[in-house]
Design a protein around this motif. Structure first.
Motif, PDB file in Angstrom:
ATOM      1  N   UNK A 187       1.050  -1.257  -0.101  1.00 30.73           N
ATOM      2  CA  UNK A 187      -0.010  -0.015  -0.078  1.00 30.73           C
ATOM      3  C   UNK A 187       0.735   1.396  -0.021  1.00 30.73           C
ATOM      4  N   UNK A 188       1.954   1.242   0.833  1.00 33.80           N
ATOM      5  CA  UNK A 188       2.954   2.554   0.846  1.00 33.80           C
ATOM      6  C   UNK A 188       3.445   2.713  -0.568  1.00 33.80           C
ATOM      7  N   UNK A 189       4.024   1.366  -1.102  1.00 34.22           N
ATOM      8  CA  UNK A 189       4.368   1.880  -2.353  1.00 34.22           C
ATOM      9  C   UNK A 189       3.404   2.186  -3.512  1.00 34.22           C
ATOM     10  N   UNK A 190       2.282   1.931  -3.166  1.00 32.33           N
ATOM     11  CA  UNK A 190       1.262   2.447  -4.324  1.00 32.33           C
ATOM     12  C   UNK A 190       0.773   4.151  -3.748  1.00 32.33           C
ATOM     13  N   UNK A 191       0.849   4.199  -2.516  1.00 31.77           N
ATOM     14  CA  UNK A 191       0.611   5.610  -2.086  1.00 31.77           C
ATOM     15  C   UNK A 191       1.829   6.422  -2.647  1.00 31.77           C
ATOM     16  N   UNK A 192       2.880   6.154  -2.481  1.00 30.67           N
ATOM     17  CA  UNK A 192       4.269   7.059  -2.932  1.00 30.67           C
ATOM     18  C   UNK A 192       4.167   6.970  -4.450  1.00 30.67           C
ATOM     19  N   UNK A 193       3.822   5.957  -5.050  1.00 31.63           N
ATOM     20  CA  UNK A 193       3.639   6.047  -6.663  1.00 31.63           C
ATOM     21  C   UNK A 193       2.732   7.130  -7.225  1.00 31.63           C
ATOM     22  N   UNK A 194       1.606   7.268  -6.519  1.00 33.16           N
ATOM     23  CA  UNK A 194       0.241   8.180  -6.684  1.00 33.16           C
ATOM     24  C   UNK A 194       1.096   9.309  -6.468  1.00 33.16           C
ATOM     25  N   UNK A 195       1.859   9.701  -5.392  1.00 35.06           N
ATOM     26  CA  UNK A 195       2.072  11.239  -4.920  1.00 35.06           C
ATOM     27  C   UNK A 195       3.137  11.463  -6.020  1.00 35.06           C
ATOM     28  N   UNK A 232      11.400   0.287   8.116  1.00 36.05           N
ATOM     29  CA  UNK A 232      11.997  -0.482   9.370  1.00 36.05           C
ATOM     30  C   UNK A 232      13.083  -1.064   8.577  1.00 36.05           C
ATOM     31  N   UNK A 233      14.139  -1.569   9.303  1.00 35.91           N
ATOM     32  CA  UNK A 233      15.204  -2.419   8.920  1.00 35.91           C
ATOM     33  C   UNK A 233      14.870  -3.465   8.082  1.00 35.91           C
ATOM     34  N   UNK A 234      13.673  -4.236   8.480  1.00 43.39           N
ATOM     35  CA  UNK A 234      13.064  -5.491   7.746  1.00 43.39           C
ATOM     36  C   UNK A 234      12.312  -5.226   6.585  1.00 43.39           C
ATOM     37  N   UNK A 235      12.066  -3.738   6.206  1.00 40.33           N
ATOM     38  CA  UNK A 235      11.122  -3.538   5.021  1.00 40.33           C
ATOM     39  C   UNK A 235      11.844  -2.596   4.292  1.00 40.33           C
ATOM     40  N   UNK A 236      12.988  -2.165   4.319  1.00 38.49           N
ATOM     41  CA  UNK A 236      13.687  -0.990   3.577  1.00 38.49           C
ATOM     42  C   UNK A 236      13.838  -1.321   2.354  1.00 38.49           C
ATOM     43  N   UNK A 237      14.283  -2.525   2.156  1.00 36.51           N
ATOM     44  CA  UNK A 237      14.592  -3.163   0.649  1.00 36.51           C
ATOM     45  C   UNK A 237      13.511  -3.233  -0.305  1.00 36.51           C
ATOM     46  N   UNK A 238      12.238  -3.346   0.168  1.00 40.43           N
ATOM     47  CA  UNK A 238      10.910  -3.173  -0.723  1.00 40.43           C
ATOM     48  C   UNK A 238      10.757  -2.029  -1.015  1.00 40.43           C
ATOM     49  N   UNK A 239      11.041  -0.917  -0.896  1.00 43.23           N
ATOM     50  CA  UNK A 239      10.702   0.459  -1.278  1.00 43.23           C
ATOM     51  C   UNK A 239      11.759   0.920  -2.276  1.00 43.23           C
ATOM     52  N   UNK A 240      11.558   1.700  -3.353  1.00 42.22           N
ATOM     53  CA  UNK A 240      12.416   2.208  -4.121  1.00 42.22           C
ATOM     54  C   UNK A 240      12.056   3.610  -4.546  1.00 42.22           C
ATOM     55  N   UNK A 241      10.883   4.100  -4.567  1.00 42.53           N
ATOM     56  CA  UNK A 241      10.492   5.458  -4.650  1.00 42.53           C
ATOM     57  C   UNK A 241      10.498   6.172  -3.236  1.00 42.53           C
ATOM     58  N   UNK A 242      10.508   7.513  -3.345  1.00 41.80           N
ATOM     59  CA  UNK A 242      10.442   8.397  -2.186  1.00 41.80           C
ATOM     60  C   UNK A 242      11.468   8.625  -1.283  1.00 41.80           C
ATOM     61  N   UNK A 243      11.481   9.423  -0.237  1.00 40.38           N
ATOM     62  CA  UNK A 243      12.330   9.666   0.783  1.00 40.38           C
ATOM     63  C   UNK A 243      12.192   8.680   1.767  1.00 40.38           C
ATOM     64  N   UNK A 244      13.118   7.529   1.759  1.00 43.61           N
ATOM     65  CA  UNK A 244      12.808   6.562   2.755  1.00 43.61           C
ATOM     66  C   UNK A 244      13.629   6.669   4.111  1.00 43.61           C
ATOM     67  N   UNK A 245      12.949   6.501   5.185  1.00 44.07           N
ATOM     68  CA  UNK A 245      13.864   6.687   6.470  1.00 44.07           C
ATOM     69  C   UNK A 245      13.500   5.477   7.133  1.00 44.07           C
TER      70      UNK A 245
END
Ligand code: TXA
Ligand code: MG
Length: 478
Positions: A227-235, A247-260
């Motif tokens: 869902x976050x990937x989708x929301x960031x894609x929309x943005x 989180x450390x566990x999910x970091x590598x699933x994201x590519x777009x956006x400013x990820x912290x």
């Protein structure tokens, strides 16, 4: 002056001086009905500022003081109403941080200290945060480096029986109950808009808020990530800059956006410790929207979610609803050898604009070893301003079979082969069938270059139709 405690930095003043309280509110820009916590260094001092102290308070102090627990009692006349925000009760805490302890002792034993932030901003967990907010407004900052816990103390109302948690913190309900038995939790601590006014006056304000709009995405962790990937894609599609609290566990699933990364799910104390700093950091990034994963409501997770919920102004989105709109997440074009039509279709489709993110690939049914693309296919792509680059063919495998993968074959032959070889195969169509074209796709193999050109036109038309069809799944939503 501001000083470190084990929870967050506090803005200290003489708790027994009305004028000091007034100055404290002024520096923070805080409404004066929001009472201050009085910090002490010796248990005996409690008796000077509180009355009707129940026996359980001594037991709790024995176990949790010094530490991140604040207890609320009836106040002694000595404590001015300025400090208690006009209440007849006083909140008291004994911090464990040694700098805090020395400061309290040196200044007479009773130090009022709200968190040393501008009212409404995330609480400070480093001296730099205090400086950001209060520079020029206060006399001094004692720099003790990063704090240990990162969330403010648990506030426990001892004027009622059983005692009630007004603000969750590192001392959890489970820890308290182990020591004194049943403990209540104020309804407003975790509930969003139920119309009730929190008993701790400070809990009713929007708090901890970054400048950007923050939304908590809730579901199981797989749904949250999707869902976050989708929301960031929309943005991003709407020209906005989006941030992600990961989180450390999910970091590598994201590519777009400013990820912290806020911390690790394996040890939620790391999340508590970094949360406020991360919220502050986003202000420096100029993001318009922030999406956060959510955390389990157990142990310190309650305190984390309480602060996150306030920072978001109670804005929460169910991840499952967003994920449900995504019929497919990956598109795989399947040809015989994966050297011509499949890679062409994939390259053309990747240029399109979608309402959701798709992973687009091509595969071949007969690929014994990686082969470069057909030179005529590459020539046609180049004359249309594209390239297949150094692509080499990849064999179709069972990793291409899943509910959310749409497999589109160039011809009937590959469709039958996939169905024959993979029992679980479901979303397999020929390309023309899927987009509603009667004519099968042209096969230019062994033909002159101009036929490859016609094939390109053919694929191009099919990709337009495919884009429309894929976008129709999410039409009118989001
Ligand atoms: O960890 C902490 O408690 C930090 C450090 C500096 O010690 N201090 C802190 O203070 O968080 P402050 O002022 O930011 O938050 C105090 C909270 C507010 O929600 C306030 O409404 C509540 O405690 N509180 C204070 N006195 C109270 C009282 N007499 N009755 C009910 N709630 C009270
Ligand atoms: Mg505060």
């Amino acid at each position: 002056m501001a000083f470190p405690t084990e929870t967050v930095y506090g803005l200290g003043a003489n708790a027994l001086d009305e004028e000091a309280a007034r100055k404290t509110y002024a520096a923070k820009g805080r409404p004066s009905d929001n009472p201050l916590i009085v910090h002490i260094a010796e248990y005996e001092d409690l008796k000077q500022i509180a009355v009707d102290i129940p026996a359980s308070a001594k037991v709790l102090a024995g176990r949790f003081w010094p530490g991140p627990l604040t207890m609320v009692f009836k106040k002694d006349a000595k404590v001015p109403y300025g400090t208690t925000g006009g209440l007849d009760t006083v909140a008291v805490r004994m911090p464990s941080d040694l700098v805090a302890r020395e400061l309290i002792l040196a200044s007479g034993g009773f130090v009022s200290a709200p968190s040393a932030n501008t009212s409404g901003r995330p609480s400070p967990t480093r001296a730099e945060h205090v400086e950001e907010d209060l520079s020029g407004k206060i006399d001094m900052i004692l720099d003790g480096g990063s704090v240990e816990i990162g969330l403010e103390s648990t506030v426990l109302d001892m004027t009622v029986d059983p005692p009630v948690i007004l603000r969750p913190g590192a001392v959890t309900v489970g820890m308290l109950e182990k020591v004194i038995g049943m403990v209540g939790i104020d309804e407003t601590v975790l509930g969003a808009e139920n119309g009730k006014v929190p008993k701790a006056p400070g809990m009713k304000y929007r708090h901890y808020a970054p400048n950007a709009k923050l939304t908590i995405v809730e579901g199981n962790i797989r749904e949250e990530v999707l869902a976050i990937r989708q929301l960031v894609y929309d943005a991003v599609n709407h020209g906005k800059k989006a941030g992600i609290i990961a989180t450390g566990e999910t970091l590598h699933y994201y590519s777009n956006g400013v990820i912290k990364v806020v911390g690790s799910r394996e040890d939620e104390r790391t999340i508590a410790k970094n949360l406020f700093a991360v919220l502050r950091e986003f202000d420096g990034e100029g993001v318009d929207e922030i999406y956060s994963e959510s955390f389990a409501m157990r142990g310190i997770g309650n305190a984390i979610m309480n602060r996150l919920d306030k920072a978001a102004g109670h804005l929460r989105l169910p991840a499952a609803e967003i994920v449900r709109r995504q019929k497919y997440r990956r598109i795989v074009f399947v040809s015989q050898s994966d050297t011509c039509r499949g890679p062409m279709a994939a390259a053309i489709l990747r240029q399109k604009r979608f309402r959701q993110e798709y992973v687009i690939d091509s595969r071949g049914m007969v690929v014994l070893f990686p082969e470069p693309v057909n030179p005529k296919a590459e020539a046609v792509m180049r004359s249309n301003g594209m390239t297949l680059g150094g692509y080499t063919s990849i064999p179709f495998s069972e990793t291409e079979i899943a509910d959310d993968i749409l497999v589109l074959t160039m011809d009937e032959a590959q469709k039958h082969k996939v169905f024959a070889e993979y029992e679980e195969a479901v979303s397999i169509y020929t390309l023309n069938e899927f987009v509603g074209e009667d004519e099968p796709l042209l096969n230019p193999y062994g033909m002159p270059l101009n036929i490859y050109g016609l094939c390109y036109e053919n694929i191009s038309m099919l990709m337009d139709k495919l884009t429309k069809k894929l976008n129709s799944y999410t039409e009118g939503e989001g």
